[in-house]
Scaffold this motif. Structure first.
Motif, mmCIF file in Angstrom:
data_model
loop_
_atom_site.group_PDB
_atom_site.id
_atom_site.type_symbol
_atom_site.label_atom_id
_atom_site.label_comp_id
_atom_site.label_asym_id
_atom_site.label_seq_id
_atom_site.Cartn_x
_atom_site.Cartn_y
_atom_site.Cartn_z
ATOM 1 N N UNK A 92 36.028 -43.090 -14.707
ATOM 2 C CA UNK A 92 35.209 -42.476 -13.674
ATOM 3 C C UNK A 92 33.780 -42.427 -14.209
ATOM 4 N N UNK A 101 30.856 -57.539 -17.967
ATOM 5 C CA UNK A 101 30.283 -57.134 -16.676
ATOM 6 C C UNK A 101 30.687 -55.698 -16.436
ATOM 7 N N UNK A 102 29.853 -54.962 -15.736
ATOM 8 C CA UNK A 102 30.169 -53.548 -15.535
ATOM 9 C C UNK A 102 29.579 -53.020 -14.241
ATOM 10 N N UNK A 159 27.228 -50.835 -12.144
ATOM 11 C CA UNK A 159 25.929 -50.181 -12.278
ATOM 12 C C UNK A 159 25.491 -49.802 -10.877
ATOM 13 N N UNK A 160 24.807 -48.679 -10.752
ATOM 14 C CA UNK A 160 24.265 -48.315 -9.449
ATOM 15 C C UNK A 160 25.012 -47.176 -8.807
ATOM 16 N N UNK A 161 25.122 -47.228 -7.492
ATOM 17 C CA UNK A 161 25.590 -46.083 -6.730
ATOM 18 C C UNK A 161 26.978 -45.613 -7.166
ATOM 19 N N UNK A 179 39.073 -36.086 -8.092
ATOM 20 C CA UNK A 179 37.907 -36.427 -7.285
ATOM 21 C C UNK A 179 37.542 -35.243 -6.384
ATOM 22 N N UNK A 180 36.251 -35.158 -6.040
ATOM 23 C CA UNK A 180 35.808 -34.055 -5.177
ATOM 24 C C UNK A 180 36.604 -34.054 -3.876
ATOM 25 N N UNK A 221 34.243 -49.734 -13.926
ATOM 26 C CA UNK A 221 34.990 -50.633 -14.797
ATOM 27 C C UNK A 221 34.033 -51.463 -15.627
ATOM 28 N N UNK A 227 27.951 -42.707 -9.694
ATOM 29 C CA UNK A 227 27.912 -41.280 -9.390
ATOM 30 C C UNK A 227 29.308 -40.764 -9.051
ATOM 31 N N UNK A 228 30.148 -40.640 -10.070
ATOM 32 C CA UNK A 228 31.475 -40.065 -9.862
ATOM 33 C C UNK A 228 32.482 -41.020 -9.259
ATOM 34 N N UNK A 229 32.104 -42.270 -9.082
ATOM 35 C CA UNK A 229 33.034 -43.243 -8.513
ATOM 36 C C UNK A 229 33.888 -43.900 -9.579
ATOM 37 N N UNK A 230 34.784 -44.783 -9.148
ATOM 38 C CA UNK A 230 35.575 -45.569 -10.094
ATOM 39 C C UNK A 230 34.666 -46.600 -10.738
#
Lengths: 197, 659
Positions: free
Chosen positions: A10, A36-37, A39-41, A101-102, A49, A44-47
């Motif tokens: 997360x 590769x990873x 990056x970005x939105x 998760x929220x 990898x 913010x607490x998302x899944x």
């Protein structure tokens, strides 16, 4: 050596640093490496990898389904999510601590890490479960989960690098004041195994 | 030469430095931001770097420097190009003296963008040549070649990577500092016949541009990054089917059942199939064909505009069918279809237009493996797919789609505002103050777009940078009884909201502007902006005051509040929203990522009545339930204290927040 490694968790758990350290260890051995990873939105607490690929003949940083040698799961549900990428005899090293998760907290819906671990046990022969919460408490920081998992991956034999090789890149990459605690996290899995025996 | 483990964007930056870039300017935007940051970090002495106020400003600053003979780079994401399009469209007619590379990062998916627009189209529209790298190493070399082409032809050129190239890492071979090219600009030489755009000049230059692009298309046909695999395709005698040592029986052609026995040339027994690909999709295709390179002829398109027609004709020669693999729009597919028509070639072109490849979203190793496998009719590209299908890693949100009945359903994790984010407090204050009133909340581009999520639900519209102000004005013209708010972040305010404020004041609008000032450009990685008093080169500069700008424009009421003081903020919103005309609230509190947390809150379980109000109203990731008890996740809490102020029985305390 040819390795396809997926790190998942997360946003905020330190997957990116762990993938950088693996790549640095590969670079030190003069092995070709791509990664590769997220990056970005989604951070913010998302899944999130990272894909790390090591060895000759790689064209793309992305890993195809069914071809990962190792999944480093920072969270049990995220390890299950990435499971389709694992090759049949691949290994999974996973922290058992679930992160709510929220959305689950808001809706009051249940999400159980135990259910995920049980499922992983059914599906994966080479499974290595780390009690990330307890280990981080013992080591003294919630921030060392990434290094802890790397240590467990060394111990499981699936990473392809030694503890010493990882120590070297930690020394080079992290500020000195964090060396000792991360070394402790790195050897935690080995020491626990030694005391278990 | 030495090797470094670099992100694609870092490789592009080092490539520009190696090419002797004198000036780089840009505006942050995922997935492009790291390019400019890396130029700034690694720049040799004398190189100038700036975060411009927006992409249009960056393009104009760079144009001026290029007029003076400097090598320049402009960086932005694809939607930023929309902002920069005005100067760029005209600049193409004027041309440049020093080399100019316009780095535009496209975002298939889209992963962090409003649109899936394709800059390759923009290249054709603006007549600006376009380079499309497939890897970090290629991007490193290509940016240097792009500078050379730019100077050779006197035109700006696009370098257009996509997210997986920008954010993919690789061990890249790069030049040492003593191998860098040194470029000494000879300065601006006055010549109004060259630098002042007039209709007569435009007509003359338009003719030159069309002729130039024809020449360039020829030139690009021998550009080594446009190529056909296997490279010895024209040598019929040593067909690579045999050269590769593969036996015909196991070829994909046989499985396809399309091979005619009379087929001459290297594709005998392979159905005479070709694959055309560009960018990251090319690398996916290479991986898919790795074990069977003889199964299809592969065409790599590194310059989608002007299209290398001559080379494309060589590729098409003798083929029956071609599959196009590319992200975003079917640019290569249309070019090849056009060529087949123009030259009456009996080749069928497949791709997005023919619905053989999905026409939206990003490609993946797996989707390309599947496309190629379907096309070749055999086992090409199939790696060991023994497990059920993976969810797309870029959209890992939905419930499990696995066929495995026993897989437990996975948690949904939409991106949310961070624990302690001051935007949450600002939104909550406005929501509380306006409860029961007819309102519309116009959002904008930035972290605060995430204010749309439940339970805040405070973003009714979001379109593009700075649009919220205009939309709020327009809604109010049609619905005079609605109280209209526009939320805008500090960086977005400077980038493109100021004209909206002027428009509102001039046209006597009635609206409340809420500036969410967190002292940084948070979503794209915390870049400085005109309000921060710092530049990307590390210089300290005068802060541009948002309040002074608003007052200067003529906004009559401008109030400043700390959003983490809930009751004061609610009172402020009530007061300001009741005023007539155009008024503004500045919510000032720094992003949690650029400040130290002020300690962690805790829940007094004896006092807590488990009403759940804190969780239900705020949606803070640090507030969790554990067997019905409300707890604070110590690893996330920053001590902002908002939940303590929301709790009806004062059960949450600690940190520096209000007890």
């Amino acid at each position: 050596m040819n390795k396809n490694i997926i790190l998942c968790g997360v946003g905020g758990q330190g997957t990116i640093l762990a993938s950088k350290l693996i790549a640095a260890a590969a670079m030190k051995k003069d092995l070709p490496v791509m990664s590769a990873e997220t990056i970005g939105m989604a951070q913010r607490g998302g899944s999130v990898f990272s894909h790390v690929r090591i060895g000759e003949g790689i064209c793309s940083p992305m890993i195809a389904r069914g071809t990962a040698d190792l999944i480093l799961g920072f969270e049990p549900g995220e390890a299950v999510r990435m499971l389709p990428y694992l090759k049949p005899d691949g290994q999974v090293v996973v922290s058992s601590r679930a992160i709510m998760p929220v959305t689950a907290t808001l809706s009051g819906s249940s999400y159980s890490g135990d259910v995920m671990i049980t499922y992983l046990r059914e599906q994966v022969r080479g499974l290595y479960v780390v009690d990330g919460e307890q280990a981080c408490r013992k080591i003294g920081s919630p921030k060392v989960l990434n290094i802890l998992l790397l240590g467990a991956a060394v111990e499981s034999g699936a990473l392809g690098f030694t503890e010493e090789e990882l120590r070297e890149v930690i020394k080079e990459r992290l500020p000195e004041k964090f060396h000792e605690i991360n070394f402790r996290a790195l050897r935690y899995a080995r020491e626990r195994k030694e005391t278990d025996h | 030469m030495h090797r470094e483990f670099l992100m694609g964007n870092e490789a592009i930056a080092l490539g520009a430095i190696a090419a002797g870039v004198n000036l780089a300017a840009g505006y942050p935007g995922t997935p492009s931001s790291e390019v400019l940051e890396t130029v700034a970090k690694r720049r040799p002495r004398g190189t100038y770097v700036e975060w411009s106020v927006n992409e249009k400003a960056a393009m104009e600053v760079a144009a001026g420097a290029a007029y003076a003979g400097a090598r320049v780079m402009v960086t932005m994401k694809q939607v930023g190009l929309n902002v920069a399009s005005d100067p760029l469209m005209s600049l193409e007619y004027i041309g440049v003296k020093g080399g100019m590379v316009v780095l535009v990062a496209d975002d298939p998916g889209p992963i962090s963008s409003q649109t899936e627009q394709d800059t390759r189209h923009f290249a054709a529209f603006s007549k600006v040549p376009c380079f499309d790298p497939c890897s970090a190493q290629e991007a490193y070399e290509m940016v240097q070649e792009a500078f050379d082409y730019s100077e050779k032809y006197g035109t700006p050129v696009f370098l257009r990577p996509t997210t997986r190239v920008c954010h993919g890492y690789a061990s890249v071979t790069v030049k040492d500092a003593d191998e860098y090219r040194v470029n000494s600009p000879d300065g601006f030489i006055k010549d109004s016949g060259r630098w002042v755009i007039f209709p007569r000049l435009s007509l003359r230059n338009h003719e030159k541009i069309e002729a130039r692009n024809e020449t360039l298309a020829e030139d690009f046909s021998s550009y080594e990054r446009n190529c056909i695999y296997p490279p010895d395709r024209r040598n019929d005698a040593s067909g690579f089917g045999t050269a590769a040592g593969r036996d015909d029986a196991s070829g994909f052609g046989t499985a396809a059942g399309r091979n005619d026995a009379s087929g001459a040339g290297p594709f005998a027994g392979t159905g005479k199939k070709g694959i055309a690909a560009g960018g990251i999709s090319f690398t996916y295709a290479m991986e898919a064909l790795k074990d069977s390179p003889q199964s299809a002829r592969l065409f790599k398109v590194a310059t989608p505009f002007p299209f290398p027609e001559k080379l494309a004709l060589e590729f098409l020669d003798g083929l029956n069918e071609v599959l196009c693999l590319e992200e975003l729009d079917p640019v290569i597919e249309r070019e090849l279809t056009y060529l087949c028509g123009k030259h009456h070639l009996p080749v069928k072109i497949f791709g997005k237009l023919t619905h053989h490849v999905k026409n939206a979203g990003e490609n993946s190793r797996d989707s390309v493996n599947q496309n190629i496998s379907d096309f070749l009719g055999g086992a090409a590209g199939q790696e060991d797919i023994s497990r059920s299908q993976a969810q797309s890693p870029s959209q890992p949100s939905s419930q499990s789609s696995s066929q495995s009945s026993s897989q437990p359903s996975l948690p949904v994790r939409p991106p949310v505002l961070c624990a302690g984010c001051p935007h949450r407090a600002s939104f909550y204050a406005v929501k509380t103050a306006m409860k029961g009133k007819k309102t519309i909340f116009c959002g904008d581009i930035g972290c605060y777009t995430l204010g749309n999520a439940m339970p805040l639900d405070m973003v009714d519209t979001c379109l593009c940078m700075g649009a919220g102000l205009g939309i709020a004005q327009g809604v109010r013209r049609i619905e005079p009884d609605t109280t209209c708010f526009a939320f805008v972040g500090d960086s977005t305010f400077f980038a493109s909201a100021i004209t909206g404020v002027v428009n509102a004041v001039y046209n006597q609008a009635n609206m409340t502007l809420v500036v969410l000032d967190n002292s940084t450009t948070a979503m794209t990685g915390h870049q400085p902006h005109p309000g921060t008093g710092r530049t990307v080169m590390g210089d300290v500069t005068a802060k541009v005051s948002i309040e002074a700008v608003l007052r200067g424009i003529g906004v009559s009421v401008v109030e400043t509040a700390d959003p983490l003081d809930l009751s004061a903020s609610v009172a402020c919103v009530k007061r300001v929203a009741a005023e007539p005309g155009v008024k503004a609230i500045l919510f000032q509190s720094p992003c949690i990522a650029i400040t130290k947390p002020s300690g962690c809150l805790h829940v007094d379980q004896d006092r807590c009545i488990r009403c759940g109000k804190c969780i239900r109203e705020l949606g803070c990731p640090a507030l969790i339930t554990d067997n019905g008890r409300v707890c604070v996740d110590a690893s996330l809490c920053t001590g902002c204290g908002l939940c303590a102020q929301v709790c009806p029985v004062k059960a949450i305390g600690g940190g520096d927040g209000n007890e």
